[in-house]
Design an enzyme around this catalytic site. Structure first.
Site, short mmCIF file in Angstrom:
data_model
loop_
_atom_site.label_atom_id
_atom_site.label_comp_id
_atom_site.label_asym_id
_atom_site.label_seq_id
_atom_site.Cartn_x
_atom_site.Cartn_y
_atom_site.Cartn_z
N TYR A 1 -6.17 6.99 -2.66
CA TYR A 1 -5.52 6.29 -1.64
C TYR A 1 -6.56 5.32 -1.05
O TYR A 1 -6.73 3.97 -1.06
CB TYR A 1 -4.84 6.76 -0.60
CG TYR A 1 -4.01 5.92 0.37
CD1 TYR A 1 -3.12 5.16 -0.11
CD2 TYR A 1 -4.62 5.69 1.73
CE1 TYR A 1 -2.45 4.07 0.72
CE2 TYR A 1 -3.76 4.86 2.65
CZ TYR A 1 -2.85 4.34 2.08
OH TYR A 1 -2.09 3.26 3.13
N GLY B 1 8.21 -5.46 -1.56
CA GLY B 1 8.55 -3.95 -0.71
C GLY B 1 9.27 -3.96 0.23
O GLY B 1 8.65 -3.68 1.65
N GLY C 1 9.77 0.37 6.06
CA GLY C 1 8.69 0.23 6.79
C GLY C 1 8.13 -1.13 6.99
O GLY C 1 9.00 -2.07 7.50
P1 NAP Z 1 7.36 2.62 2.89
O1 NAP Z 1 8.15 2.52 3.85
O2 NAP Z 1 7.05 3.83 2.03
O3 NAP Z 1 7.35 1.23 2.17
C1 NAP Z 1 6.52 1.14 1.12
C2 NAP Z 1 7.28 -0.05 0.20
O4 NAP Z 1 6.78 -0.29 -0.99
C3 NAP Z 1 8.91 0.45 -0.22
O5 NAP Z 1 9.66 -0.91 -0.15
C4 NAP Z 1 8.66 0.72 -1.51
O6 NAP Z 1 9.75 0.55 -2.36
C5 NAP Z 1 7.59 -0.31 -1.97
N1 NAP Z 1 6.96 0.11 -3.40
C6 NAP Z 1 6.17 1.28 -3.50
N2 NAP Z 1 5.87 1.50 -4.90
C7 NAP Z 1 6.34 0.18 -5.44
C8 NAP Z 1 6.13 -0.46 -6.77
N3 NAP Z 1 5.50 0.38 -7.46
N4 NAP Z 1 6.63 -1.69 -6.89
C9 NAP Z 1 7.22 -2.25 -6.19
N5 NAP Z 1 7.59 -1.78 -4.77
C10 NAP Z 1 7.00 -0.54 -4.41
O7 NAP Z 1 5.74 2.62 3.68
P2 NAP Z 1 5.05 1.36 4.28
O8 NAP Z 1 4.02 2.20 5.35
O9 NAP Z 1 5.60 0.44 5.06
O10 NAP Z 1 4.03 0.71 3.30
C11 NAP Z 1 3.70 -0.35 3.13
C12 NAP Z 1 2.35 -0.80 2.99
O11 NAP Z 1 1.53 -0.14 4.22
C13 NAP Z 1 1.63 0.16 1.71
O12 NAP Z 1 0.68 -0.49 1.19
C14 NAP Z 1 1.03 1.37 2.72
O13 NAP Z 1 0.04 1.73 1.83
C15 NAP Z 1 0.58 0.59 3.82
N6 NAP Z 1 0.07 1.36 5.17
C16 NAP Z 1 0.89 2.19 5.49
C17 NAP Z 1 0.61 2.95 6.83
C18 NAP Z 1 1.21 3.71 7.56
O14 NAP Z 1 0.88 4.42 8.28
N7 NAP Z 1 2.62 3.69 7.59
C19 NAP Z 1 -0.90 2.57 7.41
C20 NAP Z 1 -1.60 1.85 6.34
C21 NAP Z 1 -1.35 1.10 5.52
P3 NAP Z 1 10.74 1.84 -2.56
O15 NAP Z 1 11.98 1.73 -1.45
O16 NAP Z 1 11.52 1.10 -4.03
O17 NAP Z 1 10.12 3.08 -2.90
#
Ligand code: NAP
Length: 277
Positions: free
Chosen positions: A150, A11, A15
Site C-alpha cells: 500500500y 469510486g 467513503g
Molecule cells: P472506500 O470507502 O473503501 O472507497 C473506495 C472506493 O474505491 C469505492 O468506491 C470502491 O468501489 C472504489 N474502488 C476500489 N477498487 C476499485 C477499482 N478497481 N475500480 C474502480 N473503483 C474501485 O475507502 P476510501 O477511504 O474512501 O478510499 C478512497 C481513497 O482514499 C483510496 O485511494 C484510499 O487508498 C484513500 N485513503 C483512504 C484513507 C482512509 O483512512 N480512509 C486514508 C488515506 C487514503 P467499490 O464500492 O466497488 O469497492
C-alpha cells in the site's frame, strides 16, 4: 459560488468519493462518478436527476477507461477536474504477501490513476486548463509494518503527481496529491485485502498492528465530509497546492517523518559527500 465545474470522480460508492460527490453536487457542480455495480450506479444517480452522471468502471480496465472517457467527452463536454479516488489498502507482511497481491495493489492504486490521467489529459492540455487530484495517503510519506504494498503504491502516486505537476504547469493544469490520515470510510473494513498469516516469526511485530487497525475501523478521527469540503476548497483555489495533507494525524506523523529523515541525512552527510569526483 465559484463557477460550476464538471468533476470526474472515480469510486463514488462510498467513503471520500461519495462524500466529495455529494458535496460537489450540493455546491452546484456536475459530477461524473464511477462505480462497479448497478446498485451503486442507481444510488449515485439518485443524488441528482441531471448533474449526477454515473458510469460503470473498474479502473484496472484501461480499454474501458478510454471508452467511458471518449463517450463522456462527446456526450457531456469537457471535464474540468479529475479526482483519482478509487483505491484500496492491501495489508500483509511483505514476506507473506504474494507478488500477485502487489501487482493488483499497483494496478488499482497506481496504473488505474495514471490510465485515467492519460485518458483525460489531452483535452485538458488542448484547453490549457484543468485540475488533477490524486488521492494518495499519509502512507505516501510515512510507513509502518504490514502495509508495504500500500505504502509503495501511494509513494509511487505521490512521486508521479509531483513530477506531473511540473510537466503540466506550462499548460495551466494543476496537480494536487491529497494525502489523508485515518478517516471513517470503508477503507479498513469491507474494502481492505488482508493476506493470510503464515510465518510465526512476525507474530509479535504484526499481530498488534492488524488488531489495532481492525479495532479502529469506523472510529478513525477523520470525517470524510470534512475531507470533501477541504478538497473542494483546494479545487476552488486559484493556486492549489501540489501536496495537501488532511487530518491532524497526517500532519504530526508526516512532520515527524520529515524531521527524522532530515536528521538521518545530516548524520550521514560526510559519507554522502564522499562520493563526488
Ligand atoms: P472506500 O470507502 O473503501 O472507497 C473506495 C472506493 O474505491 C469505492 O468506491 C470502491 O468501489 C472504489 N474502488 C476500489 N477498487 C476499485 C477499482 N478497481 N475500480 C474502480 N473503483 C474501485 O475507502 P476510501 O477511504 O474512501 O478510499 C478512497 C481513497 O482514499 C483510496 O485511494 C484510499 O487508498 C484513500 N485513503 C483512504 C484513507 C482512509 O483512512 N480512509 C486514508 C488515506 C487514503 P467499490 O464500492 O466497488 O469497492
Amino acid at each position: 459560488m465559484a463557477s460550476a465545474k464538471t468533476l470526474f470522480i472515480t469510486g463514488v460508492s462510498s467513503g471520500f468519493g461519495q462524500a466529495l460527490a455529494q458535496h460537489a453536487l450540493a455546491a452546484g457542480h456536475r459530477v461524473i462518478g464511477t462505480v462497479r455495480s448497478r446498485e451503486a450506479l442507481q444510488a449515485f444517480e439518485a443524488l441528482d436527476a441531471t448533474r449526477a452522471v454515473g458510469r460503470l468502471l473498474d479502473v484496472t480496465d484501461a480499454e474501458q477507461i478510454d471508452k467511458v472517457v471518449g463517450e463522456i467527452s462527446s456526450s457531456m463536454g469537457e471535464v474540468d477536474v479529475l479526482v483519482n479516488n478509487a483505491g484500496y489498502g492491501h495489508e500483509g507482511i511483505l514476506e507473506e504477501s504474494s507478488l500477485a497481491e502487489m501487482r493488483r495493489q499497483f494496478d488499482v492504486n497506481v496504473f488505474g490513476a495514471v490510465a485515467m490521467i492519460k485518458a483525460l489529459l489531452p483535452g485538458m492540455r488542448q484547453r490549457r486548463r484543468g485540475h488533477i487530484i490524486n488521492i494518495t495517503s499519509m502512507g505516501g510519506f510515512i510507513t509502518l509494518p504490514g502495509i508495504s504494498y500500500y505504502c509503495g503504491s501511494k509513494f509511487a502516486l505521490e512521486g508521479i503527481s509531483e513530477t506531473l505537476s511540473k510537466e503540466l504547469a506550462p499548460f495551466n493544469i494543476h496537480v494536487t496529491a491529497v494525502a489523508p490520515g485515518s478517516f471513517r470510510t470503508d477503507w479498513a473494513g469491507r474494502s481492505m485485502v488482508r493476506s493470510a498469516r503464515t510465518i510465526p516469526d512476525y507474530d509479535a511485530l504484526f499481530d498488534p498492528v492488524r488488531q489495532a487497525r481492525q479495532e479502529k475501523s469506523g472510529r478513525q478521527p477523520g470525517d470524510p465530509v470534512k475531507a470533501a469540503q477541504a478538497i473542494l476548497a483546494a479545487i476552488e483555489s486559484p493556486n492549489p497546492p501540489v501536496h495537501l495533507l488532511l487530518g491532524s494525524d497526517a500532519l504530526s506523523l508526516v512532520r515527524q517523518k520529515l524531521a527524522a529523515l532530515s536528521q538521518e541525512i545530516a548524520e550521514w552527510e560526510t559519507l554522502t559527500r564522499s562520493t563526488d569526483a
